[in-house]
Write an enzyme that holds these catalytic residues in place. Structure first.
Site, PDB file in Angstrom:
ATOM      1  N   GLU A  90      -3.056  -1.166  -6.338  1.00 57.18           N
ATOM      2  CA  GLU A  90      -2.667  -1.791  -5.063  1.00 57.18           C
ATOM      3  C   GLU A  90      -3.592  -1.358  -3.940  1.00 57.18           C
ATOM      4  O   GLU A  90      -4.000  -2.168  -3.116  1.00 57.18           O
ATOM      5  CB  GLU A  90      -1.229  -1.420  -4.709  1.00 57.18           C
ATOM      6  CG  GLU A  90      -0.165  -2.237  -5.425  1.00 57.18           C
ATOM      7  CD  GLU A  90       0.002  -1.815  -6.869  1.00 57.18           C
ATOM      8  OE1 GLU A  90      -0.518  -0.749  -7.226  1.00 57.18           O
ATOM      9  OE2 GLU A  90       0.657  -2.551  -7.620  1.00 57.18           O
ATOM     10  N   HIS A 159      12.220   1.231  -7.622  1.00 59.61           N
ATOM     11  CA  HIS A 159      11.832  -0.172  -7.503  1.00 59.61           C
ATOM     12  C   HIS A 159      12.820  -0.974  -6.687  1.00 59.61           C
ATOM     13  O   HIS A 159      12.861  -2.183  -6.791  1.00 59.61           O
ATOM     14  CB  HIS A 159      11.688  -0.790  -8.900  1.00 59.61           C
ATOM     15  CG  HIS A 159      10.609  -0.170  -9.707  1.00 59.61           C
ATOM     16  ND1 HIS A 159      10.849   0.837 -10.600  1.00 59.61           N
ATOM     17  CD2 HIS A 159       9.281  -0.371  -9.718  1.00 59.61           C
ATOM     18  CE1 HIS A 159       9.700   1.217 -11.148  1.00 59.61           C
ATOM     19  NE2 HIS A 159       8.744   0.498 -10.627  1.00 59.61           N
TER      20      HIS A 159
END
Lengths: 367, 551
Positions: A90, A159
């Site tokens: 990322e 998450h």
């Protein structure tokens, strides 16, 4: 490997026009239903076709058709230059995106969930958000960071965090949280067209939900203004503000409350930064009671900001303390029963509304 | 794992613990969960040493931190043991106190010993089995003193009024002393019920243990036994104006208290010049809300314009009426009397009393009063006095019913019913049995005047134990049955005196006499028929022979 095949395909065919949008358009029934997934897909498609500088980048967006199939068909249509699969880094691809934006391209960077954006947050905040200010307006960063945010179903603590409050506290960013398909289409188009960095927080559980869309929404030039909230349901007794998935809960709660004689006004915030303070305050001035609903952690959350804003501007109009409903102040549990308890449910909103509207029967004074 | 390394790092820093204590207090505090309370060590004279890295961590990192016992008697030894394990030389008693002061904030939730001379032990408090539970009973102990207990084993059965639940042990150890045995009732949540120790040898030391000293451990220990509260989804329920410590008063008495009104209500009240102290709040926690102000305005507005609504009534062709909104006193009277009639089992006892002598006495006294410049004494004053003395004779009638006991008052405070334009008031004459007739008379007149002016304060009408209601004289009622004023258990209803013909001594002879009918309404839960009759006999005795009131 796959790359070779892709090269061949490029050589052979021009981008096929995938009739994603036109298929929908061929239905002539009055109230069309569109899933949020299709709404996002169509918005990306239209913006990419309208402006060649727009490109999509992220993990699994190309060959896999998108981790949640949001970018289905886009690779075939626009080719690998404009729909780029990235490695699992990322920080890497967010940085590349910001760099591309500096250059003048319009990247749409997808994070598989916004939890992973923490890996790239330095680029989002320092490289993207602050650049316009730090360059005295000379550098514009027309980038969109998008992806699912908040709790899904059983994905565990790492998450499931909601990042609305984190990003919304940053000057230089715009933070959008669509709820319905109309929101998704309009806000994503607005985000891509916006010359500043936009954090576009979707919700995984909403992707499959269908909402009615009018022809106006389906038009390729449809766009929603950033910074305006929508009053989903007009009411008189209590104002409930929510965003993303919680709007659905708030609407259900409003239906339940109606049976008990409480007429709730539901505001779909749509834009967390800039927050539509005027709509919220006008609503509170009308109803005199406020409940804020969010999925994220309670401390320093969106509800806290809304409460502060209302207290600052409409204090004399408050007839009851502002109630904040938020996720539990704990990392998301994995067990399904605990997860259910850690996220606001419809009953919680109903209870809070009843608390805000509470009036006891007048009791006799002791003589 | 991070915890462990942090402890090790920390232990290296412990050379400079005194400095650390002052500066890094915050770091240590962080280790403990939100529930940590400083309840255990409060007394100055007790020197306690918190093991470095404190008790709560024992649960997680027991390998790294010495499980040092905490007690003053063994203080020096413990310290040296601690020292040896961590390899840091430490000072003496003075230093310990410093530690104590800064650590007091973070001492464990477990009830560590506060008494000198007792080995380290855990105090087990009464667990809270439900959010609403305040006390419970111990049904029976499944473990005896001296038994070894392991986590998961049931220690005892706890009874609430809803269910009997087994309480499990949380820690390994030995049950040293049971403080509340089988069948103990009404143990408050958090009260210590037993002590456990880790070493079997320590059990004997607790033979004569009394829990008095370590009450401060109880609230801390409570957290231990209670199941962790479910995560709160709505953390802020009443953020700005009403945190728990400041409990807003529900009562309508505004005397000097903070008035809790929502911002909107305040603004409205200010705009319409409504005094907030007159209004009873109906929002949650007794808040005055906008609707209360509106109701007030509607009611006071309507009272002013009562004659005018006739025009509106023309709409309803069939009935002609005017709606008189409830005044505050009307509401109160209505609800209290309804409650009284619905919940008190009333019965009525009537006697006719001959008041000839009473009237004579009255005229005598009044001539004296006129001469001396005092106020006139009414029949009612004499009735009040007689009733008060009768209550002294039959104190069962001077009582209140509660679910657990009958409260018999030693003071005779008589409420006197006064009718005014605003409504029915019942001001109180305190200690009517001890007061003279002239002072009773004066007080009644004063209170009646205050009632007419609507300036009665709560202390003027609260605290009565019996009521006298007189509808004789100007009202002209012969006899009536009054409704008891809760929480009292009796009320005397006095009718008017009328001249009657009564049979005389001989067969054809007759006499005249003035007779007054009085009816005593009694609460059968408190006053049985015979007792009520006894009271009336006493009362009648005083009325018919008023000189007996001097006795």
């Amino acid at each position: 490997m796959l790359g070779v095949v892709r090269q061949k395909m490029l050589g052979q065919s021009l981008p096929k026009i995938r009739p994603v949008v036109s298929v929908l358009r061929s239905y002539s029934s009055a109230a069309k239903q569109m899933t949020v997934r299709d709404a996002l897909n169509s918005a990306l498609d239209e913006e990419m076709s309208a402006d060649p500088k727009v490109f999509l980048m992220g993990e699994e967006v190309g060959e896999y058709q998108g981790a949640y199939k949001i970018s289905k068909g886009l690779l075939d249509k626009y080719g690998p230059e404009r729909v780029r699969d990235t490695p699992i880094t990322e920080a890497g691809f967010a940085g590349i995106g910001v760099g591309a934006a500096y250059y003048g391209l319009k990247p749409v960077v997808e994070f598989m969930t916004f939890n992973f954006s923490m890996q790239a947050i330095d680029h989002i905040i320092n490289s993207a958000a602050k650049s316009n200010y730090m360059s005295a307006g000379q550098m514009s960063v027309p980038i969109v960071f998008r992806g699912p945010n908040g709790a899904a179903a059983g994905v565990g603590a790492q998450h499931s965090q909601c990042y609305a409050a984190w990003y919304a506290s940053c000057p230089g960013l715009k933070v959008l949280t669509p709820y319905s398909s109309e929101d998704a289409r309009g806000l994503l188009k607005a985000a891509i067209r916006d010359p500043d960095p936009v954090v576009f927080l979707e919700n995984e559980l909403l992707y499959g939900e269908s909402f009615p869309v009018s022809d106006e929404v389906l038009d390729s030039s449809f766009c929603l203004p950033i910074g305006k909230a929508k009053i989903e349901r007009v009411g008189r007794d209590v104002t409930i503000t929510a965003f993303s998935k919680m709007v659905g809960h708030a609407l259900k709660a409003a239906e339940i409350l109606e049976k008990d004689g409480i007429d709730a006004e539901v505001i779909n915030l749509r834009s967390i930064r800039p927050l539509d303070r005027s709509t919220i305050n006008a609503s509170v001035r009308k109803t005199n009671r406020l409940i804020t609903v969010e999925e994220g952690f309670p401390q320093h959350g969106v509800g806290a900001e809304i409460c502060a804003s209302v207290v600052e501007e409409s204090f004399a109009y408050l007839d009851a303390p502002v109630e904040r409903i938020a996720g539990a102040d704990i990392p998301m549990p994995y067990a399904a029963n605990l997860e259910r308890m850690a996220v606001p449910q419809v009953e919680d909103i109903v209870r809070a509304a009843k608390r805000a509207c509470y009036r006891s029967v007048p009791l006799a004074a002791a003589a | 794992m991070a915890y462990a390394s942090h402890i090790i790092n920390h232990s290296r820093k412990l050379r400079h613990v005194p400095r650390l204590m002052r500066h890094d207090h915050a770091v240590l505090v962080r280790w403990f969960s939100n529930g940590a309370q400083s309840s255990v060590c409060k007394r100055e004279d007790v020197i306690k040493i918190c093991p470095i890295g404190a008790p709560a961590e024992r649960e997680t990192v027991s390998k790294f931190v010495a499980r040092t016992p905490v007690s003053s008697g063994l203080s020096k030894n413990n310290l040296s043991r601690t020292v040896m394990r961590l390899g840091i030389p430490m000072g003496g008693v003075v230093y310990n106190r410093e530690l104590l002061c800064s650590h007091s904030q973070v001492l464990s939730r477990r009830g560590f010993a506060s008494d000198a001379g007792l080995p380290p032990h855990q105090e087990i408090g009464m667990p809270s089995l439900s959010p609403t539970m305040t006390e419970g009973n111990i049904a029976r102990w499944l473990k005896k003193e001296g038994d070894k207990v392991t986590p998961g084993e049931v220690l005892c059965e706890v009874e609430t009024d809803k269910a009997t639940v087994e309480m499990e042990c949380m820690e390994e150890g030995y049950l040293a002393k049971i403080l509340k045995g089988d069948g103990s009732k009404e143990i408050k949540v958090g009260e210590i019920i037993a002590i456990t120790v880790e070493e079997e040898g320590d059990i004997v030391k607790f033979k004569d243990y009394s829990p008095a000293a370590s009450d401060s451990g109880a609230p801390a220990a409570k957290d231990l036994a209670a199941p962790p509260p479910p995560p709160k989804k709505e953390p802020v329920e009443q953020p700005v104006p009403s945190p728990e410590p400041k409990t807003p008063k529900h009562s309508s008495s505004p005397s000097g208290d903070r008035i809790f009104a929502s911002p909107l209500a305040r603004k409205l009240a200010e705009d319409h010049k409504v005094p907030l102290s007159n209004i009873k709040g109906t929002g949650s926690d007794g808040y005055i809300v906008k609707a209360d102000i509106e109701d007030y305005l509607a009611s006071s507005g309507k009272e002013v314009s009562a004659p005018t609504p006739k025009s509106k009534d023309a709409k309803l062709a069939s009935l002609d009426y005017v709606d008189i909104p409830h005044s505050q006193i009307r509401k109160v009277t209505a609800s209290r009397l309804l409650f009284s009639k619905q919940t008190i089992p009333h019965y009525y006892l009537t006697v006719d009393t001959c008041v000839d002598k009473l009237m004579d006495l009255r005229s005598q006294l009044n001539s004296l009063q006129e001469a001396s410049g005092g106020k006139r004494i009414s029949v009612n004053d004499l009735v009040i006095k007689a009733a008060a003395l009768a209550l002294r004779k039959v104190p069962q009638c001077n009582s209140s019913w509660t679910d657990d006991y009958i409260r018999q008052y030693n003071n005779v405070n008589i409420n006197v019913a006064v009718q005014t334009d605003n409504g029915l008031y019942v001001p109180v004459i305190r200690d009517a049995d001890k007061k003279g007739l002239s002072s009773i008379g004066e007080e009644v007149k004063k209170l009646a005047q205050k009632a007419k002016e609507n300036s009665l304060k709560p202390e003027d009408y609260e605290g009565g134990t019996f009521t006298v209601s007189n509808l004789g004289g100007p009202f002209g009622i012969k006899q009536f049955c009054a409704i008891i004023n809760p929480p009292q258990s009796g009320i005397l209803a006095v009718g008017s005196a009328e001249k009657r013909v009564i049979p005389g001594s001989g067969p054809d002879q007759f006499n005249f006499g003035s007779y007054m009918s009085v009816t005593l309404s009694c609460d059968h839960r408190v006053i049985d028929g015979a007792i009520g009759a006894e009271w009336l006999k006493a009362f009648k005795g005083y009325i018919e022979n008023p000189e007996s009131m001097l006795l």
